[in-house]
Scaffold this motif. Structure first.
Motif, PDB file in Angstrom:
ATOM      1  N   GLU A 114       1.581  25.456  13.137  1.00 18.40           N
ATOM      2  CA  GLU A 114       2.616  24.570  13.670  1.00 18.40           C
ATOM      3  C   GLU A 114       2.074  23.151  13.851  1.00 18.40           C
ATOM      4  N   ASP A 115       0.813  23.062  14.311  1.00 18.69           N
ATOM      5  CA  ASP A 115       0.202  21.738  14.522  1.00 18.69           C
ATOM      6  C   ASP A 115       0.057  20.960  13.220  1.00 18.69           C
ATOM      7  N   VAL A 116      -0.297  21.649  12.147  1.00 15.88           N
ATOM      8  CA  VAL A 116      -0.521  20.960  10.872  1.00 15.88           C
ATOM      9  C   VAL A 116       0.733  20.969   9.988  1.00 15.88           C
ATOM     10  N   SER A 117       1.863  21.454  10.543  1.00 19.95           N
ATOM     11  CA  SER A 117       3.150  21.467   9.821  1.00 19.95           C
ATOM     12  C   SER A 117       3.030  22.187   8.474  1.00 19.95           C
ATOM     13  N   MET A 118       2.505  23.396   8.500  1.00 24.72           N
ATOM     14  CA  MET A 118       2.284  24.143   7.275  1.00 24.72           C
ATOM     15  C   MET A 118       3.595  24.454   6.549  1.00 24.72           C
ATOM     16  N   GLN A 119       4.661  24.752   7.306  1.00 25.47           N
ATOM     17  CA  GLN A 119       5.938  25.052   6.662  1.00 25.47           C
ATOM     18  C   GLN A 119       6.455  23.836   5.900  1.00 25.47           C
ATOM     19  N   SER A 120       6.294  22.648   6.503  1.00 24.33           N
ATOM     20  CA  SER A 120       6.723  21.412   5.834  1.00 24.33           C
ATOM     21  C   SER A 120       5.922  21.175   4.556  1.00 24.33           C
ATOM     22  N   VAL A 121       4.634  21.493   4.608  1.00 29.63           N
ATOM     23  CA  VAL A 121       3.781  21.338   3.418  1.00 29.63           C
ATOM     24  C   VAL A 121       4.263  22.256   2.297  1.00 29.63           C
ATOM     25  N   HIS A 122       4.572  23.512   2.642  1.00 29.21           N
ATOM     26  CA  HIS A 122       5.065  24.457   1.640  1.00 29.21           C
ATOM     27  C   HIS A 122       6.396  24.004   1.053  1.00 29.21           C
TER      28      HIS A 122
END
Length: 206
Positions: free
Chosen positions: A119-127
């Motif tokens: 959540e901190d590194v916004s992994m979903q947004s990256v994907h």
């Protein structure tokens, strides 16, 4: 005529309460066959009820006991100068309830840590951005990346820790095992310094 004996103290020895410790238990000895058999049976220490779970046997005590047995023996010491004797008391059985509780705490703690990191590194947004770059389409749940990533995360942890349950993948130690080894070395050094009565002396204590 002087007789030369080579001894190497073991780093750690495990004994039971009220057990007797002989020279063969805490050292490796090289000497003439007859002399070696005699030295093997040389009593060095007797565990008593007053002893705690850790006892330090210094090489000077070993040399002194050998000298009492035969003053003509020349002792050559190789390796460590102390042996850590750990007294193993009867262990209590682990409660199944406590085991399951600890397992759940570790499992959910690890799960929350991984989720918070992503959540901190916004992994979903990256994907989502990667999916749009490759396919040209917007997708709120790019499972094409999320599913392989989740599988790869689990496999990566298995490879990193070099274990599948109790089975080791190869002979190379895992980073966790290396850290545990370093911790044990530091702990042993601390015990040697603080439990060995011969390593400290107060000049005003006469």
């Amino acid at each position: 005529m002087e007789k030369t004996v080579y001894i190497r103290l073991r780093n750690r020895v495990f004994v039971r309460p009220n057990e007797k410790i002989y020279l063969k238990d805490i050292t490796q000895i090289i000497a003439e066959d007859v002399l070696q058999r005699q030295l093997n049976q040389l009593l060095i220490y007797s565990i008593s009820d007053q002893d705690r779970n850790i006892i330090i046997i210094d090489v000077m005590k070993v040399i002194a006991e050998i000298a009492k047995f035969d003053a003509s023996i020349e002792v050559q010491v190789v390796g460590p100068s102390q042996t850590i004797v750990e007294v193993i008391f009867k262990k209590k059985k682990v409660s199944l309830f406590l085991f399951v509780l600890t397992w759940f705490l570790l499992f959910f703690g690890s799960m929350l840590t991984i989720m918070n990191f992503h959540e901190d590194v916004s992994m979903q947004s990256v994907h989502q951005k990667l999916y749009k770059m490759i396919t040209g389409q917007d997708n709120e749940k790019p499972l094409l990346f999320q599913i392989p990533y989740s599988i790869g995360l689990g496999l990566g942890m298995i490879i990193f820790f070099n274990h599948v349950f109790k089975k080791r993948l190869n002979e190379e130690p895992s980073p966790l095992e290396v850290e545990m080894f370093n911790y044990q070395q530091d702990l042993d050094q601390y015990v040697i310094m603080h439990e060995n009565k011969e390593s400290m002396k107060k000049l005003h204590d006469h």
